[in-house]
Design an enzyme around this catalytic site. Structure first.
Site, PDB file in Angstrom:
ATOM      1  N   ASP A 129      28.518  62.347  22.409  1.00 55.46           N
ATOM      2  CA  ASP A 129      29.259  61.217  22.992  1.00 55.46           C
ATOM      3  C   ASP A 129      29.776  60.224  21.956  1.00 55.46           C
ATOM      4  O   ASP A 129      30.856  59.666  22.095  1.00 55.46           O
ATOM      5  CB  ASP A 129      28.451  60.510  24.105  1.00 55.46           C
ATOM      6  CG  ASP A 129      27.147  59.888  23.635  1.00 55.46           C
ATOM      7  OD1 ASP A 129      26.719  60.142  22.487  1.00 55.46           O
ATOM      8  OD2 ASP A 129      26.536  59.144  24.433  1.00 55.46           O
ATOM      9  N   HIS A 130      29.012  60.002  20.874  1.00 56.05           N
ATOM     10  CA  HIS A 130      29.420  59.046  19.833  1.00 56.05           C
ATOM     11  C   HIS A 130      28.436  59.173  18.688  1.00 56.05           C
ATOM     12  O   HIS A 130      27.474  59.928  18.781  1.00 56.05           O
ATOM     13  CB  HIS A 130      29.448  57.610  20.363  1.00 56.05           C
ATOM     14  CG  HIS A 130      28.183  57.242  21.096  1.00 56.05           C
ATOM     15  ND1 HIS A 130      26.998  56.982  20.450  1.00 56.05           N
ATOM     16  CD2 HIS A 130      27.910  57.154  22.421  1.00 56.05           C
ATOM     17  CE1 HIS A 130      26.064  56.732  21.340  1.00 56.05           C
ATOM     18  NE2 HIS A 130      26.583  56.837  22.563  1.00 56.05           N
ATOM     19  N   GLU A 187      23.731  62.934  23.933  1.00 59.52           N
ATOM     20  CA  GLU A 187      23.572  61.574  23.436  1.00 59.52           C
ATOM     21  C   GLU A 187      23.525  61.506  21.904  1.00 59.52           C
ATOM     22  O   GLU A 187      22.747  62.225  21.273  1.00 59.52           O
ATOM     23  CB  GLU A 187      22.305  60.961  24.046  1.00 59.52           C
ATOM     24  CG  GLU A 187      22.011  59.536  23.607  1.00 59.52           C
ATOM     25  CD  GLU A 187      23.130  58.574  23.894  1.00 59.52           C
ATOM     26  OE1 GLU A 187      23.668  58.573  25.018  1.00 59.52           O
ATOM     27  OE2 GLU A 187      23.497  57.810  22.978  1.00 59.52           O
ATOM     28  N   HIS A 196      18.495  58.792  21.888  1.00 55.22           N
ATOM     29  CA  HIS A 196      19.158  57.485  21.827  1.00 55.22           C
ATOM     30  C   HIS A 196      18.398  56.577  20.877  1.00 55.22           C
ATOM     31  O   HIS A 196      17.174  56.629  20.812  1.00 55.22           O
ATOM     32  CB  HIS A 196      19.183  56.870  23.229  1.00 55.22           C
ATOM     33  CG  HIS A 196      20.109  55.701  23.340  1.00 55.22           C
ATOM     34  ND1 HIS A 196      19.839  54.486  22.770  1.00 55.22           N
ATOM     35  CD2 HIS A 196      21.320  55.571  23.944  1.00 55.22           C
ATOM     36  CE1 HIS A 196      20.839  53.665  23.015  1.00 55.22           C
ATOM     37  NE2 HIS A 196      21.753  54.290  23.722  1.00 55.22           N
ATOM     38  N   THR A 204      28.603  55.464  25.235  1.00 55.66           N
ATOM     39  CA  THR A 204      28.591  56.575  26.192  1.00 55.66           C
ATOM     40  C   THR A 204      29.652  56.371  27.266  1.00 55.66           C
ATOM     41  O   THR A 204      30.381  57.298  27.623  1.00 55.66           O
ATOM     42  CB  THR A 204      27.226  56.680  26.900  1.00 55.66           C
ATOM     43  OG1 THR A 204      26.213  56.720  25.923  1.00 55.66           O
ATOM     44  CG2 THR A 204      27.151  57.928  27.755  1.00 55.66           C
TER      45      THR A 204
END
Ligand code: GP9
Ligand code: MN
Length: 629
Positions: free
Chosen positions: A472-473, A254, A413, A298
């Site tokens: 993921d990003h 994450e 997150h 995600t």
């Protein structure tokens, strides 16, 4: 006392000016929009006006003063809500709301901790116009207007509104040619035509997409297939099948960006375990690898990994196209004897996963119901990564082998909250709470991954598995450029913002022995072909846009969902071409052929998804029929 008399339509006039100014001040204070010159500043200033003139102007057709006032106040309320929601949304996604996301109310429920963190007390300002108008209605004496339908004044009013709209569009077109036909960037739209017009445009685009599926008949497929075949990269014979027959374990890390790897925050190592992997002989570490996600975050990364196609430009493809036919990684592995699953301790409906996983042919979704979340085992968005990964290994032991599973971590997150006992390093010290907490949360995830590897070893699964891990990003949006600049000790430019989209990617093959750091410029679209080839599965016939990173034919070229791009020599962002080695602006000519390619590729990907074109290639009846357990 002499009674003050006000002109007939003063409330209307006040309403237009009040909403116009609150909108404009809202632009400046809540959105981080890059303004290059006076003309752009002017466009930004006038862009709410034409819309407001038209919409408020409809009040001129309402005869009763009371109804007219109700109408005016409703409009001011609606426009305020639109601006307010966009501001809150923007703080989170660095983007403006688009329609499909508005229907994702499920997500926004779960997003509440982030949403509240993103609401500021000063947001009351967005409603200043409503208050001003209400006061005007209360205190300004108004006459019942006896409107004559052929009123010259009214005609003139709409002529003025239309003229302002034309001037606005002309200025915008001059500043940004093909704005409405080619733009991938919502910020440019808002900057040039205004939030309100943008939302109308968005509505138009979304309905067009619906129509596209209805109109597609498969004939477009040939052209797209030709493009894809031309870019196919033959597998590297040395790597093809290097992990054949093994279990596939994919970990989505994450919000993990690459800049933390082999780096320190003050004197603290941020990712000691991942750092050790970068030097490990069983690991390929990709240090020049980009995420290619858009608004779907995600879920976009999952979509890209599964399909090697781009997500959608507006909204999350997991929501908008979960009814499509796909030729996913899961489905393909399922056909090759793998038991496929996703493990993620969150609600199954989040990001519409339950529905989308069926479309992707994933056999089982281990959602929050598959986990036991004990006291103190949840923080921030849900189950903590350490217990999540621990319990996941237990679940894996029960899976039929070979299995292919994707684990989606969650603790790192936004807003990166941790319990005291999980803080292994101190916070950073800058003006951004997000950046300050980020390092700590990343450090926690790194620990979780270390324990995960140990658990896998203990379970006996490790030796016969291949573990692929990717960020993921981004976790730190451009809103935090100032704090990031402080950390990196330089001013963050658009060029740096592109480079900050690098996410780490690891391919760990226990016992392999020939791993190394890979500088190959690559991105998430490359994951599907790379993984399949390592498992010895051919992809020659597949409609995928990425390429095997180990292939000698792999092209160093990464396209972002918003049209930004990276090549071996250049970075293209904000319509500017940069030299990659110096970070200096360079002649646009160097980027042009790639910009052209990027447009084509993104268009083709959209064509496949919007037209649901893969349904025309799906000759295999049983494969789309996989049922969820
Ligand atoms: C939610 C998790 C996070 O289940 O995957 O989603 P994100 O906000 O990062 O897209
Ligand atoms: Mn994420």
């Amino acid at each position: 006392m002499k009674k003050v008399t006000w002109p007939k339509h003063s409330v209307l006039g006040i309403a237009i000016v009040a909403t116009w100014l609150t909108t404009y001040i809202g632009y400046i204070t809540s959105f981080n929009m890059k303004i290059d010159n006076m003309v752009q500043e002017l466009i930004l200033f006038i862009n709410p006006l034409s819309f407001l003139l038209f919409l408020y102007g409809l009040a001129l057709f309402i005869k009763s003063t009371k109804r007219k006032n109700i109408y005016i106040i409703s409009i001011s309320l609606i426009t305020s809500i639109i601006m307010f929601s966009n501001a809150v949304f923007y703080r989170f996604f660095s983007d403006f709301i688009t329609l499909p996301l508005l229907f994702q109310t499920n997500n926004f429920g779960d997003l509440s901790s982030s949403a509240t963190a993103n609401m500021h007390f000063t947001d009351i300002f967005f409603f200043a116009d409503v208050i001003i108008i209400a006061l005007a209605i209360k205190f300004i004496p108004q006459r019942e207007s006896a409107l004559n339908r052929r009123n010259i004044g009214r005609k003139l009013y709409f002529v003025v509104a239309a003229t302002i709209l034309m001037v606005n569009l002309a200025l915008a077109e001059a500043q940004r040619p093909q704005l409405l036909t080619r733009s991938f960037d919502r910020e440019l739209l808002v900057k040039n035509i205004g939030t309100y017009n943008y939302h109308i445009y968005d509505l138009f685009i979304q309905s067009k997409t619906h129509a596209q599926r209805a109109l597609a008949d498969g004939s477009e497929l040939t052209e797209v297939a030709n493009y894809i075949n031309a870019n196919y990269a033959e597998p590297n014979p040395k790597m093809f099948g290097a992990a054949e027959g093994r279990n596939l374990i994919i970990v989505s890390m994450e919000s993990l960006q690459n800049f933390v790897i082999n780096n320190k925050m003050n004197e603290y190592e941020i990712t000691p375990f991942l750092n050790s992997l970068t030097k490990d002989k069983d690991t390929f570490y990709f240090n020049n690898f980009y995420h290619q996600t858009g608004l779907g975050k995600t879920s976009d990364s999952e979509f890209i990994l599964e399909n090697s196609l781009y997500g959608r430009n507006g909204g999350a493809v997991f929501f908008t196209n979960s009814g499509n036919t796909f030729n996913s990684l899961s489905e393909k592995l399922g056909h090759n004897g793998y038991f496929t699953s996703v493990m993620h301790a969150n609600n199954r409906s989040f990001w519409n996963r339950d529905i989308m996983y069926q479309a992707l042919g994933t056999e089982k979704f281990y959602d929050v119901e598959s986990y036991e979340i004990g006291e103190g085992q949840a923080v921030n968005w849900g189950m903590k990564d350490i217990p999540f990964l621990e319990q996941s290994v237990d679940l894996m032991k029960e899976m039929p082998q070979p299995f292919a599973t994707r684990l989606i971590t969650l603790t790192n997150h936004h807003p990166f909250d941790l319990d005291e006992e999980d803080m292994m390093i101190p916070q950073y010290d800058s003006n951004s709470k997000t950046v300050n907490k980020y390092f700590q949360a990343v450090r926690y995830m790194d620990e979780a991954l270390k324990i995960f590897f140990d658990d896998l070893k203990q379970s006996g699964l490790y030796d016969n598995s291949i573990i692929v891990m990717y960020g993921d990003h981004y976790g730190i949006s451009e809103n935090h450029n100032k704090a990031m600049g402080m950390y990196m000790d330089k001013e963050i430019t658009p060029f740096d913002n592109v480079e900050l989209q690098k996410v780490p990617m690891f391919i760990h093959i226990p016992g392999y022995g020939k791993g190394k750091t890979m500088d190959e410029l690559s991105g998430q679209l490359d994951l599907r072909p790379t993984i399949l080839h390592l498992l010895g599965v051919d992809t020659k016939e597949d409609m995928q846009m990425g390429a095997d990173v180990f292939s000698p034919d792999h092209e160093p070229f990464v396209i972002f969902r918003d049209g930004r791009l990276v090549t071996e020599n250049n970075i293209f962002t904000n319509e500017v071409c940069y030299d990659i080695s110096t970070g200096e602006e360079t002649d646009n000519e160097a980027c042009e052929p790639y910009v052209e390619r990027a447009t084509t590729e993104l268009d083709y990907s959209d064509l496949i998804i919007n037209g649901d074109l893969l349904r025309f290639t799906d000759d295999d009846q049983e494969k789309s029929k996989t049922k969820m357990h």
